[in-house]
Design a protein around this motif. Sequence first.
Motif, PDB file in Angstrom:
ATOM      1  N   TYR A   1      32.032  24.161  33.937  1.00 52.17           N
ATOM      2  CA  TYR A   1      33.350  24.294  33.608  1.00 52.17           C
ATOM      3  C   TYR A   1      34.340  24.484  34.834  1.00 52.17           C
ATOM      4  CZ  TYR A   1      31.639  24.909  28.706  1.00 52.17           C
ATOM      5  OH  TYR A   1      31.146  24.662  27.527  1.00 52.17           O
ATOM      6  N   GLU A   2      35.079  25.558  34.987  1.00 51.77           N
ATOM      7  CA  GLU A   2      36.031  25.820  35.965  1.00 51.77           C
ATOM      8  C   GLU A   2      35.800  27.116  36.581  1.00 51.77           C
ATOM      9  OE1 GLU A   2      38.600  25.484  37.985  1.00 51.77           O
ATOM     10  OE2 GLU A   2      40.054  24.225  37.366  1.00 51.77           O
ATOM     11  N   HIS A   3      36.907  27.472  37.361  1.00 45.44           N
ATOM     12  CA  HIS A   3      36.817  28.869  38.152  1.00 45.44           C
ATOM     13  C   HIS A   3      37.089  29.912  37.075  1.00 45.44           C
ATOM     14  CE1 HIS A   3      37.848  26.721  41.923  1.00 45.44           C
ATOM     15  NE2 HIS A   3      36.765  26.143  41.650  1.00 45.44           N
ATOM     16  N   VAL A   4      36.243  30.982  37.328  1.00 40.69           N
ATOM     17  CA  VAL A   4      36.516  32.177  36.713  1.00 40.69           C
ATOM     18  C   VAL A   4      36.607  33.460  37.808  1.00 40.69           C
ATOM     19  CG1 VAL A   4      35.588  33.828  34.948  1.00 40.69           C
ATOM     20  CG2 VAL A   4      35.061  31.412  34.589  1.00 40.69           C
ATOM     21  N   GLY A   5      37.637  34.339  37.423  1.00 40.83           N
ATOM     22  CA  GLY A   5      37.817  35.418  38.154  1.00 40.83           C
ATOM     23  C   GLY A   5      36.701  36.476  37.684  1.00 40.83           C
ATOM     24  N   VAL A   6      35.814  36.984  38.403  1.00 38.39           N
ATOM     25  CA  VAL A   6      35.059  37.912  38.056  1.00 38.39           C
ATOM     26  C   VAL A   6      35.014  39.183  38.972  1.00 38.39           C
ATOM     27  CG1 VAL A   6      32.423  38.354  37.649  1.00 38.39           C
ATOM     28  CG2 VAL A   6      33.449  36.129  37.296  1.00 38.39           C
ATOM     29  N   GLY A   7      34.924  40.499  38.252  1.00 39.35           N
ATOM     30  CA  GLY A   7      34.761  41.648  39.016  1.00 39.35           C
ATOM     31  C   GLY A   7      33.524  42.243  38.315  1.00 39.35           C
ATOM     32  N   ILE A   8      32.906  43.171  39.073  1.00 41.46           N
ATOM     33  CA  ILE A   8      31.674  43.979  38.354  1.00 41.46           C
ATOM     34  C   ILE A   8      31.903  45.499  39.147  1.00 41.46           C
ATOM     35  CG2 ILE A   8      29.344  44.313  37.826  1.00 41.46           C
ATOM     36  CD1 ILE A   8      29.191  41.150  38.479  1.00 41.46           C
ATOM     37  N   ILE A   9      32.125  46.518  38.242  1.00 43.33           N
ATOM     38  CA  ILE A   9      32.198  47.636  38.810  1.00 43.33           C
ATOM     39  C   ILE A   9      30.881  48.362  38.496  1.00 43.33           C
ATOM     40  CG2 ILE A   9      33.318  49.852  38.734  1.00 43.33           C
ATOM     41  CD1 ILE A   9      35.701  48.410  37.786  1.00 43.33           C
ATOM     42  N   ALA A  10      30.230  48.542  39.668  1.00 38.49           N
ATOM     43  CA  ALA A  10      28.751  49.035  39.624  1.00 38.49           C
ATOM     44  C   ALA A  10      28.616  50.166  40.287  1.00 38.49           C
ATOM     45  CB  ALA A  10      27.739  48.068  39.743  1.00 38.49           C
ATOM     46  N   GLY A  11      28.818  51.305  40.300  1.00 38.81           N
ATOM     47  CA  GLY A  11      29.002  52.585  41.122  1.00 38.81           C
ATOM     48  C   GLY A  11      30.270  52.537  42.067  1.00 38.81           C
TER      49      GLY A  11
ATOM     50  N   ARG B   1      43.530  23.322  34.555  1.00 42.14           N
ATOM     51  CA  ARG B   1      43.702  22.443  35.694  1.00 42.14           C
ATOM     52  C   ARG B   1      42.908  21.333  35.511  1.00 42.14           C
ATOM     53  NH1 ARG B   1      41.827  24.362  41.711  1.00 42.14           N
ATOM     54  NH2 ARG B   1      39.840  24.360  40.624  1.00 42.14           N
ATOM     55  N   LYS B   2      41.603  21.356  35.017  1.00 45.90           N
ATOM     56  CA  LYS B   2      40.747  20.112  34.744  1.00 45.90           C
ATOM     57  C   LYS B   2      40.579  19.594  33.487  1.00 45.90           C
ATOM     58  CE  LYS B   2      38.329  21.319  39.280  1.00 45.90           C
ATOM     59  NZ  LYS B   2      36.896  21.610  39.591  1.00 45.90           N
ATOM     60  N   THR B   3      41.034  20.454  32.461  1.00 46.10           N
ATOM     61  CA  THR B   3      41.072  20.177  31.013  1.00 46.10           C
ATOM     62  C   THR B   3      39.674  20.275  30.609  1.00 46.10           C
ATOM     63  OG1 THR B   3      41.360  17.534  31.419  1.00 46.10           O
ATOM     64  CG2 THR B   3      43.384  18.948  30.825  1.00 46.10           C
ATOM     65  N   VAL B   4      38.980  20.871  31.241  1.00 42.92           N
ATOM     66  CA  VAL B   4      37.379  21.132  30.900  1.00 42.92           C
ATOM     67  C   VAL B   4      37.170  21.940  29.639  1.00 42.92           C
ATOM     68  CG1 VAL B   4      36.577  20.538  33.204  1.00 42.92           C
ATOM     69  CG2 VAL B   4      36.942  22.788  32.421  1.00 42.92           C
ATOM     70  N   TYR B   5      38.016  22.816  29.357  1.00 45.00           N
ATOM     71  CA  TYR B   5      37.969  23.813  28.184  1.00 45.00           C
ATOM     72  C   TYR B   5      38.416  23.363  26.916  1.00 45.00           C
ATOM     73  CZ  TYR B   5      37.210  27.570  31.851  1.00 45.00           C
ATOM     74  OH  TYR B   5      36.991  28.207  33.040  1.00 45.00           O
TER      75      TYR B   5
ATOM     76  N   ARG C   1      53.281  21.977  40.539  1.00 45.07           N
ATOM     77  CA  ARG C   1      53.368  23.289  40.354  1.00 45.07           C
ATOM     78  C   ARG C   1      51.897  23.745  39.617  1.00 45.07           C
ATOM     79  NH1 ARG C   1      58.692  26.217  37.534  1.00 45.07           N
ATOM     80  NH2 ARG C   1      58.042  28.252  38.531  1.00 45.07           N
ATOM     81  N   GLY C   2      51.662  24.903  40.572  1.00 44.94           N
ATOM     82  CA  GLY C   2      50.230  25.230  40.118  1.00 44.94           C
ATOM     83  C   GLY C   2      48.876  24.550  40.461  1.00 44.94           C
ATOM     84  N   GLY C   3      49.207  23.454  41.143  1.00 48.33           N
ATOM     85  CA  GLY C   3      48.060  22.575  41.354  1.00 48.33           C
ATOM     86  C   GLY C   3      47.563  21.763  40.342  1.00 48.33           C
ATOM     87  N   LEU C   4      48.218  21.964  38.937  1.00 48.54           N
ATOM     88  CA  LEU C   4      47.869  21.119  37.714  1.00 48.54           C
ATOM     89  C   LEU C   4      48.388  19.765  37.669  1.00 48.54           C
ATOM     90  CD1 LEU C   4      47.359  24.235  37.082  1.00 48.54           C
ATOM     91  CD2 LEU C   4      47.882  23.545  34.685  1.00 48.54           C
ATOM     92  N   ASN C   5      47.593  18.755  38.328  1.00 50.77           N
ATOM     93  CA  ASN C   5      48.145  17.454  38.670  1.00 50.77           C
ATOM     94  C   ASN C   5      47.419  16.350  37.874  1.00 50.77           C
ATOM     95  OD1 ASN C   5      45.597  17.407  39.679  1.00 50.77           O
ATOM     96  ND2 ASN C   5      46.434  17.715  42.120  1.00 50.77           N
TER      97      ASN C   5
END
Length: 533
Positions: free
Chosen positions: A138-148, A220-224, A255-259
Amino acid sequence: MQLKKKTIMVLALSLSILSQGMVVHAKTDGAKFKPERSGKWMTGEYHAHTYQSDDASQSLQELLDNGFEQYGLDWIAVSDHLRVSKRDDEGNPLAGGPVPFSQGMALYQIPKIQQLQAAGKYKNNIIFSGFEWDMPTYEHVGVGIIAGTFGSESSLKTTRQFEYLFTDRDEAMFDPKDVADWKKQDSRANTTSEDARTALAWLQKNYANSSYALLNHPSRKTVYTIADIRDFNNIAPNVVFGMEGMPGNQMEPDRGGLNLTTPENRTYGGADYMIAKVGGVWDALLGEGREFWNFANSDSHFEISDNRLYSSGYWPGQYAKNYTWVNGKDMQSVLNGMRSGKSFSVHGDLINALDFRVRHGNKQAEMGSKLQVKQGNPIEITIRFKSPKQNNNGDSVEVDHVDLISGDVTGKAQPGTAAYGKSTNDSTKVVKRFTSKDWTTDRDGYNVITYRTKATKDQYFRLRGTNLGVNVAGETSHGDPLMDPKTDIEDNEQRFGEINKRNYSDLWFYSNPIFVSVDDKPVKAPNKQGKHS
């Protein structure tokens, strides 16, 4: 007789207001809008890069100094690529060669943040280390894990474990003892679309309330497909609760890199087609009652390259902002606020405050929440917003109009059905367009709009606003944003200037929705004795 006629006329007008929906000029004393006792609005973002991403050319301190000290953000979640790191936080090549990002984060990013904080910087700010994951197929995913606690060994080990399980890093790059422990618990999954789902399920199982996985630049890549997004949200509803509908990289020629060449791949007024299209993907998800929110980010890598050949994005807070209601002073509190949906996103500081509510009697709902009423009950929609005197470009800003958008909520589509792959909500429309003629200004400087209608069905309401008129050549048509053209000018400096001018002349904000749910018992008219039966 004259009094009777006047009473009849007032009753008729009231019925018209309730049945058709009508703008009402509100009182401007602000008495109804007492601030909540706890929590406050905070600005921030979760998608910005440093030298530890190969395609970025800015230090960690430069990023934080600009985001916090220059542009006034309250929180930043740094989001370097979950790939190998070849440089430290200052851009120096690593003498021993590339390391997994999770190791680079532990060796350079977190120690530098702690060093800066110990020196007295960013005392009132919240900093977190997330990452941008290349989700398999797929594409890029913003991930955050709060562990401690931030920077603790448990937190660092969790990021290492995610990188080991869900990327193609060489096993030899990790501690053998850690690998042995991880193998007892899970198998690696980093190749197929099913592996992507496995990773999201892992987050939901282990960190349901303390992690996020938000889709970056989703078109951006129309993969979803929308079926993919429904799957992700079904698998991990606490974790996959939104997308970067207002993508960063706004300084790129496209704009936004969607090209790509398809209409669905482009930005419209700087927003992803998924949210810019009324009745599109976002509205289809909201029409199921999904708690799935929109966010904005800088995706900051560099603004203009050192060789003055390329432009990419703004600094955090310079152009894009998320306003989120946060009750607390740590990243978990920010995450709770993000997940609640009580937030709105803005480009170019078009607005810097928004109070959006739907009420019936003493009951009310705000962004991200639901108002439960009886069918036929009157509801009042109140919108209060204000703008700064000027934005970070030095321009004065003024909202031209605000659109109240609504769509029906019909329940979740079921996997395997045609509805599960449908990416539109045909019921969605602009219910009312408000201009300055429709709002008054209260004593706190808020522009106030009040609109009354009746709750006849399950539905949601959301807002968008812009500085542009309804029909501006090349920009809007009947109030809808048009596709952003590529700014293609051969002279570099001229191109940079025109891109910036393009962006600041075309500003929008989007709110998250409010849901209204009705039961199937209509409110009955009063009987002759004036009592409800």
